[in-house]
Motif scaffolding. Structure first.
Motif, PDB file in Angstrom:
ATOM      1  N   UNK A   1      55.410 115.656 -51.626  1.00  0.00           N
ATOM      2  CA  UNK A   1      56.860 115.835 -51.509  1.00  0.00           C
ATOM      3  C   UNK A   1      57.662 115.118 -52.581  1.00  0.00           C
ATOM      4  N   UNK A   2      56.968 114.448 -53.506  1.00  0.00           N
ATOM      5  CA  UNK A   2      57.673 113.698 -54.559  1.00  0.00           C
ATOM      6  C   UNK A   2      57.488 114.341 -55.927  1.00  0.00           C
ATOM      7  N   UNK A   3      58.579 114.337 -56.694  1.00  0.00           N
ATOM      8  CA  UNK A   3      58.547 114.911 -58.041  1.00  0.00           C
ATOM      9  C   UNK A   3      58.756 113.828 -59.084  1.00  0.00           C
ATOM     10  N   UNK A   4      57.876 113.833 -60.075  1.00  0.00           N
ATOM     11  CA  UNK A   4      58.050 112.983 -61.255  1.00  0.00           C
ATOM     12  C   UNK A   4      58.640 113.856 -62.356  1.00  0.00           C
ATOM     13  N   UNK A   5      59.759 113.429 -62.950  1.00  0.00           N
ATOM     14  CA  UNK A   5      60.279 114.142 -64.118  1.00  0.00           C
ATOM     15  C   UNK A   5      59.856 113.368 -65.360  1.00  0.00           C
ATOM     16  N   UNK A   6      59.194 114.074 -66.272  1.00  0.00           N
ATOM     17  CA  UNK A   6      58.705 113.461 -67.514  1.00  0.00           C
ATOM     18  C   UNK A   6      59.567 113.985 -68.664  1.00  0.00           C
ATOM     19  N   UNK A   7      60.084 113.074 -69.465  1.00  0.00           N
ATOM     20  CA  UNK A   7      60.960 113.461 -70.575  1.00  0.00           C
ATOM     21  C   UNK A   7      60.352 112.958 -71.884  1.00  0.00           C
TER      22      UNK A   7
ATOM     23  N   UNK B   1      69.371 102.296 -71.421  1.00  0.00           N
ATOM     24  CA  UNK B   1      70.532 103.044 -70.920  1.00  0.00           C
ATOM     25  C   UNK B   1      70.115 103.926 -69.740  1.00  0.00           C
ATOM     26  N   UNK B   2      68.942 104.540 -69.882  1.00  0.00           N
ATOM     27  CA  UNK B   2      68.410 105.362 -68.789  1.00  0.00           C
ATOM     28  C   UNK B   2      68.138 104.492 -67.558  1.00  0.00           C
ATOM     29  N   UNK B   3      67.522 103.335 -67.779  1.00  0.00           N
ATOM     30  CA  UNK B   3      67.207 102.415 -66.676  1.00  0.00           C
ATOM     31  C   UNK B   3      68.489 102.010 -65.933  1.00  0.00           C
TER      32      UNK B   3
ATOM     33  N   UNK C   1      70.428 116.572 -75.432  1.00  0.00           N
ATOM     34  CA  UNK C   1      70.860 116.735 -76.832  1.00  0.00           C
ATOM     35  C   UNK C   1      72.371 116.954 -76.926  1.00  0.00           C
ATOM     36  N   UNK C   2      73.011 117.317 -75.812  1.00  0.00           N
ATOM     37  CA  UNK C   2      74.445 117.638 -75.831  1.00  0.00           C
ATOM     38  C   UNK C   2      75.303 116.587 -75.138  1.00  0.00           C
ATOM     39  N   UNK C   3      74.722 115.907 -74.154  1.00  0.00           N
ATOM     40  CA  UNK C   3      75.523 115.011 -73.325  1.00  0.00           C
ATOM     41  C   UNK C   3      75.023 113.577 -73.453  1.00  0.00           C
ATOM     42  N   UNK C   4      75.402 112.723 -72.527  1.00  0.00           N
ATOM     43  CA  UNK C   4      74.987 111.312 -72.632  1.00  0.00           C
ATOM     44  C   UNK C   4      73.741 111.067 -71.786  1.00  0.00           C
ATOM     45  N   UNK C   5      72.990 110.058 -72.163  1.00  0.00           N
ATOM     46  CA  UNK C   5      71.787 109.680 -71.398  1.00  0.00           C
ATOM     47  C   UNK C   5      72.194 109.326 -69.969  1.00  0.00           C
ATOM     48  N   UNK C   6      73.320 108.633 -69.855  1.00  0.00           N
ATOM     49  CA  UNK C   6      73.801 108.214 -68.530  1.00  0.00           C
ATOM     50  C   UNK C   6      74.018 109.411 -67.590  1.00  0.00           C
ATOM     51  N   UNK C   7      74.769 110.390 -68.045  1.00  0.00           N
ATOM     52  CA  UNK C   7      75.101 111.520 -67.163  1.00  0.00           C
ATOM     53  C   UNK C   7      73.849 112.345 -66.835  1.00  0.00           C
ATOM     54  N   UNK C   8      73.051 112.606 -67.840  1.00  0.00           N
ATOM     55  CA  UNK C   8      71.861 113.435 -67.610  1.00  0.00           C
ATOM     56  C   UNK C   8      70.862 112.717 -66.701  1.00  0.00           C
ATOM     57  N   UNK C   9      70.733 111.400 -66.883  1.00  0.00           N
ATOM     58  CA  UNK C   9      69.808 110.619 -66.043  1.00  0.00           C
ATOM     59  C   UNK C   9      70.285 110.630 -64.591  1.00  0.00           C
TER      60      UNK C   9
ATOM     61  N   UNK D   1      61.865 111.748 -57.762  1.00  0.00           N
ATOM     62  CA  UNK D   1      61.527 110.484 -57.099  1.00  0.00           C
ATOM     63  C   UNK D   1      61.284 109.390 -58.128  1.00  0.00           C
ATOM     64  N   UNK D   2      60.878 109.795 -59.331  1.00  0.00           N
ATOM     65  CA  UNK D   2      60.619 108.837 -60.427  1.00  0.00           C
ATOM     66  C   UNK D   2      60.868 109.554 -61.747  1.00  0.00           C
ATOM     67  N   UNK D   3      61.192 108.759 -62.780  1.00  0.00           N
ATOM     68  CA  UNK D   3      61.315 109.297 -64.136  1.00  0.00           C
ATOM     69  C   UNK D   3      60.296 108.600 -65.019  1.00  0.00           C
ATOM     70  N   UNK D   4      59.677 109.351 -65.899  1.00  0.00           N
ATOM     71  CA  UNK D   4      58.837 108.759 -66.945  1.00  0.00           C
ATOM     72  C   UNK D   4      59.386 109.281 -68.272  1.00  0.00           C
ATOM     73  N   UNK D   5      59.743 108.384 -69.169  1.00  0.00           N
ATOM     74  CA  UNK D   5      60.381 108.824 -70.410  1.00  0.00           C
ATOM     75  C   UNK D   5      59.698 108.232 -71.630  1.00  0.00           C
TER      76      UNK D   5
END
Ligand code: CP
Length: 326
Positions: A58-64, A128-130, A98-106, A114-118
């Motif tokens: 049930x958990x998704x990791x988003x990898x960037x 900034x992402x953290x 590429x168009x917006x800020x790291x803050x808003x997209x994060x 559930x987690x991000x890996x970048x």
């Protein structure tokens, strides 16, 4: 049990309830006991693999990824699959980062993940992402650190020594880079003695605070005497001489040639290793004929593929700890 129930809640509810958000930017920000625990958990996860099936259901990791990858991409995705979760891969260039800020997209990503890996080029962008994230952020390699690699490296050494990692003698030969910073910060916690043979050392690449900690612990030696550094090593480790994003870039040819001329005497090859029983390590990708001679990669002393394989279990342990508090 409480944690397991918590993870069945939606990301929104979890975010509201979550008071103990933890990230992995580098090991230098973790207490010693948590680093030792992460290593032990990696060993447990590897040896009791099937006991952890379903832990990420049930958990998704988003990898960037802002840079290329083979191991980080594959091992995180395979790790999530084996744990019963799901991973989404995003190529930075195909996203609206590429168009917006790291803050808003994060902030948006955390509404689904559930987690991000970048893997970001700049540590400042990762921080900034953290700052913006309401779910754990894992550093998949930035200009300053590569903590997932360092845990896999330590797991490999621990396995090779039947668990007794403290006192291991690791010699790194190459450019002082993100790999070195993370080896320095994890070594101090695990009692590993690190010798650095780094003819190229740009001060902007050195985490001086982490270096000082290892020096003060009496676990760091720095030399350009490669023969003696190899003679006393249990493990000899090397890495690329040029950041991977520049390796095949013709505009960096001049810098590449300059580095190769300077670094060629520091190549890991049969002549250097002729008197040594040390195991050979490399974080991959390998550039044969540069930092390591091709015949060394699959020599009897090489544990390079074991090291790369261990990314899987090291990262499963990191994810299980960050999300479930295991
Ligand atoms: N060592 C490592 O991080 O490999 P990749 O760059 O292929 O992910």
């Amino acid at each position: 049990m409480v944690k397991a129930i918590f993870n069945t809640f939606s990301p929104l509810i979890r975010r509201k309830l979550n008071r103990s958000l933890k990230h992995l930017i580098d090991w230098k920000f973790w207490p010693k006991e948590d680093i030792c625990h992460a290593l032990e958990l990696s060993q447990t996860v590897k040896h009791k693999r099937w006991e952890f099936q379903g832990h990420m259901q049930g958990n998704t990791l988003v990898m960037l990824f802002q840079k290329t990858s083979t191991r980080t991409r594959v091992s995180f995705e395979a790790g999530m699959s084996e744990l019963g979760g799901h991973a989404i891969n995003l190529d930075w260039r195909a996203t609206n980062f590429t168009l917006s800020s790291i803050r808003f997209e994060t902030k948006y990503l955390c509404r689904n993940a559930a987690m991000l890996m970048a893997r970001l080029k700049s540590n400042a962008d990762l921080l900034e992402m953290e700052q913006a994230a309401s779910v754990p952020v894992i550093n998949g390699c930035c200009n300053l650190y590569h903590p997932c690699q360092a845990l896999a490296d330590m797991l490999t050494i621990a396995e090779d020594r039947d668990g007794a990692i403290s006192g291991a003698k690791l010699t790194y030969i190459g450019v002082y880079n993100n790999i070195v910073n993370s080896l320095v910060s994890i070594s101090v916690a695990l009692g590993v003695h690190l010798t650095l043979v780094c003819p190229i050392r740009d001060s902007a690449s050195v985490d001086e605070e982490a270096r000082q900690r290892l020096l003060q612990a009496g676990q760091l030696k720095e030399t350009l005497d490669i023969e003696s550094a190899v003679a006393e090593a249990d493990y000899v480790y090397t890495d690329t001489w040029l950041d991977m994003e520049y390796f095949n870039d013709p505009s960096y040819d001049q810098e590449k040639n300059k580095r190769c001329d300077l670094m060629l005497p520091y190549q890991i090859n049969s002549k250097l290793m002729r008197q040594s029983q040390a195991k050979i390590m490399h974080d991959m990708p390998i550039h044969p004929g540069y930092e390591i001679a091709e015949d060394m990669v699959e020599s009897e002393q090489s544990i390079i593929y074991d090291q790369a394989e261990n990314r899987l279990d090291a990262q499963k342990a990191i994810m299980l700890h960050l999300l479930h508090g295991l």
